[in-house]
Design a protein around this motif. Sequence first.
Motif, PDB file in Angstrom:
ATOM      1  N   LYS A 110       0.871  -1.259  -0.015  1.00  0.00           N
ATOM      2  CA  LYS A 110       0.020   0.225   0.000  1.00  0.00           C
ATOM      3  C   LYS A 110       0.759   1.161   0.165  1.00  0.00           C
ATOM      4  N   ALA A 111       1.987   1.162   0.497  1.00  0.00           N
ATOM      5  CA  ALA A 111       2.867   2.384   0.448  1.00  0.00           C
ATOM      6  C   ALA A 111       3.587   2.454  -0.751  1.00  0.00           C
ATOM      7  N   ASP A 112       3.907   1.576  -1.595  1.00  0.00           N
ATOM      8  CA  ASP A 112       4.764   1.696  -2.653  1.00  0.00           C
ATOM      9  C   ASP A 112       4.234   0.494  -3.726  1.00  0.00           C
ATOM     10  N   ILE A 113       3.491   0.603  -4.550  1.00  0.00           N
ATOM     11  CA  ILE A 113       3.205  -0.614  -5.457  1.00  0.00           C
ATOM     12  C   ILE A 113       4.332  -1.311  -5.914  1.00  0.00           C
ATOM     13  N   ARG A 114       5.442  -0.818  -6.140  1.00  0.00           N
ATOM     14  CA  ARG A 114       6.577  -1.729  -6.385  1.00  0.00           C
ATOM     15  C   ARG A 114       6.995  -2.657  -5.447  1.00  0.00           C
ATOM     16  N   ASN A 115       6.256  -2.534  -4.211  1.00  0.00           N
ATOM     17  CA  ASN A 115       6.693  -3.524  -3.144  1.00  0.00           C
ATOM     18  C   ASN A 115       5.837  -4.688  -3.189  1.00  0.00           C
ATOM     19  N   ILE A 121      -0.409  -8.069  -6.573  1.00  0.00           N
ATOM     20  CA  ILE A 121      -0.694  -7.689  -7.925  1.00  0.00           C
ATOM     21  C   ILE A 121      -1.701  -8.378  -8.732  1.00  0.00           C
ATOM     22  N   GLU A 122      -1.879  -9.693  -8.356  1.00  0.00           N
ATOM     23  CA  GLU A 122      -2.859 -10.159  -9.094  1.00  0.00           C
ATOM     24  C   GLU A 122      -4.499  -9.738  -8.434  1.00  0.00           C
ATOM     25  N   ALA A 123      -4.373  -9.711  -7.132  1.00  0.00           N
ATOM     26  CA  ALA A 123      -5.619  -9.019  -6.175  1.00  0.00           C
ATOM     27  C   ALA A 123      -5.986  -7.754  -6.895  1.00  0.00           C
ATOM     28  N   LEU A 124      -4.754  -6.963  -6.990  1.00  0.00           N
ATOM     29  CA  LEU A 124      -5.343  -5.367  -7.495  1.00  0.00           C
ATOM     30  C   LEU A 124      -5.687  -5.681  -8.694  1.00  0.00           C
ATOM     31  N   ASN A 125      -5.271  -6.413  -9.806  1.00  0.00           N
ATOM     32  CA  ASN A 125      -5.722  -6.736 -11.219  1.00  0.00           C
ATOM     33  C   ASN A 125      -7.267  -7.027 -11.188  1.00  0.00           C
ATOM     34  N   GLY A 126      -7.543  -8.018 -10.366  1.00  0.00           N
ATOM     35  CA  GLY A 126      -8.686  -8.427 -10.233  1.00  0.00           C
ATOM     36  C   GLY A 126      -9.790  -7.304  -9.732  1.00  0.00           C
ATOM     37  N   GLY A 145     -20.243  11.046 -18.457  1.00  0.00           N
ATOM     38  CA  GLY A 145     -18.629  10.922 -18.839  1.00  0.00           C
ATOM     39  C   GLY A 145     -17.978  10.369 -17.606  1.00  0.00           C
ATOM     40  N   LEU A 146     -16.847   9.664 -17.709  1.00  0.00           N
ATOM     41  CA  LEU A 146     -16.259   8.934 -16.822  1.00  0.00           C
ATOM     42  C   LEU A 146     -14.776   9.241 -17.038  1.00  0.00           C
ATOM     43  N   PHE A 147     -13.915   9.394 -16.085  1.00  0.00           N
ATOM     44  CA  PHE A 147     -12.639   9.316 -16.034  1.00  0.00           C
ATOM     45  C   PHE A 147     -11.951   8.786 -14.996  1.00  0.00           C
ATOM     46  N   THR A 148     -11.221   7.665 -15.321  1.00  0.00           N
ATOM     47  CA  THR A 148     -10.542   6.859 -14.248  1.00  0.00           C
ATOM     48  C   THR A 148      -8.901   6.784 -14.400  1.00  0.00           C
ATOM     49  N   ASP A 149      -8.203   6.836 -13.632  1.00  0.00           N
ATOM     50  CA  ASP A 149      -6.775   6.414 -13.808  1.00  0.00           C
ATOM     51  C   ASP A 149      -6.393   5.303 -12.981  1.00  0.00           C
ATOM     52  N   SER A 150      -5.006   5.169 -13.252  1.00  0.00           N
ATOM     53  CA  SER A 150      -4.384   3.903 -12.183  1.00  0.00           C
ATOM     54  C   SER A 150      -3.663   4.401 -11.515  1.00  0.00           C
ATOM     55  N   CYS A 151      -3.690   5.740 -10.858  1.00  0.00           N
ATOM     56  CA  CYS A 151      -2.911   6.186  -9.818  1.00  0.00           C
ATOM     57  C   CYS A 151      -3.092   5.380  -8.539  1.00  0.00           C
ATOM     58  N   PHE A 152      -2.009   5.046  -7.793  1.00  0.00           N
ATOM     59  CA  PHE A 152      -2.284   4.118  -6.765  1.00  0.00           C
ATOM     60  C   PHE A 152      -2.440   5.042  -5.423  1.00  0.00           C
ATOM     61  N   ASN A 153      -3.427   5.891  -5.291  1.00  0.00           N
ATOM     62  CA  ASN A 153      -3.552   6.844  -4.377  1.00  0.00           C
ATOM     63  C   ASN A 153      -4.984   6.892  -4.093  1.00  0.00           C
ATOM     64  N   HIS A 154      -5.462   7.311  -2.788  1.00  0.00           N
ATOM     65  CA  HIS A 154      -6.826   7.533  -2.438  1.00  0.00           C
ATOM     66  C   HIS A 154      -7.015   8.939  -2.245  1.00  0.00           C
ATOM     67  N   CYS A 155      -7.911   9.728  -2.964  1.00  0.00           N
ATOM     68  CA  CYS A 155      -8.107  10.743  -3.078  1.00  0.00           C
ATOM     69  C   CYS A 155      -6.970  11.878  -3.525  1.00  0.00           C
TER      70      CYS A 155
END
Length: 162
Positions: A110-115, A121-126, A145-155
């Motif tokens: 949760k602190a860094d997706i590279r960890n 990663i499989e759970a996140l992709n699901g 209209g919708l805009f979604t991104d893949s940023c790993f942040n909340h708010c």
Amino acid sequence: MAKGMDTAKQVLLAGCSAGGLTALLNCDNFRARFPPEVPVKCLSDAGFFLDVKDSSGERFMRSIFSGVVHLQNVRKALPKDCLAKKEPTEVGNVVAPGGSDPGQSWASCKADIRNCTSTQIEALNGFREKIVEDLKVAQHKRGWGLFTDSCFNHCQTPFRIT
């Protein structure tokens, strides 16, 4: 409206997390308060909630929402046709909330997706696939209209992170 909104030339209703959910739920009612020529937009930042099991295999967030429903006695204020189909606590929003991760196995991820491990990663992709599937409701809606991104942040909107 009495504080100047009645003369607005354009309007944005925005919220983050639970406030983002509120922006979604109240967008149509908010829009109806303005003349048709006034552009009204609603921005939900991290406010799209999925009813899915989290990393523990449970729906931890339902217990949180259950407390809110009972504390505020909101059941009687909710639409009867909706209550005929679902319980007011049927919502969840995160893959690994703190309460469902007592061993902190997701903390580093949760602190860094590279960890994240390959299993995480499989759970996140699901989770991503479930979001994409649920958002298809807007696919053929004219004027939506919708805009979604893949940023790993909340708010993201309150912070200068993008």
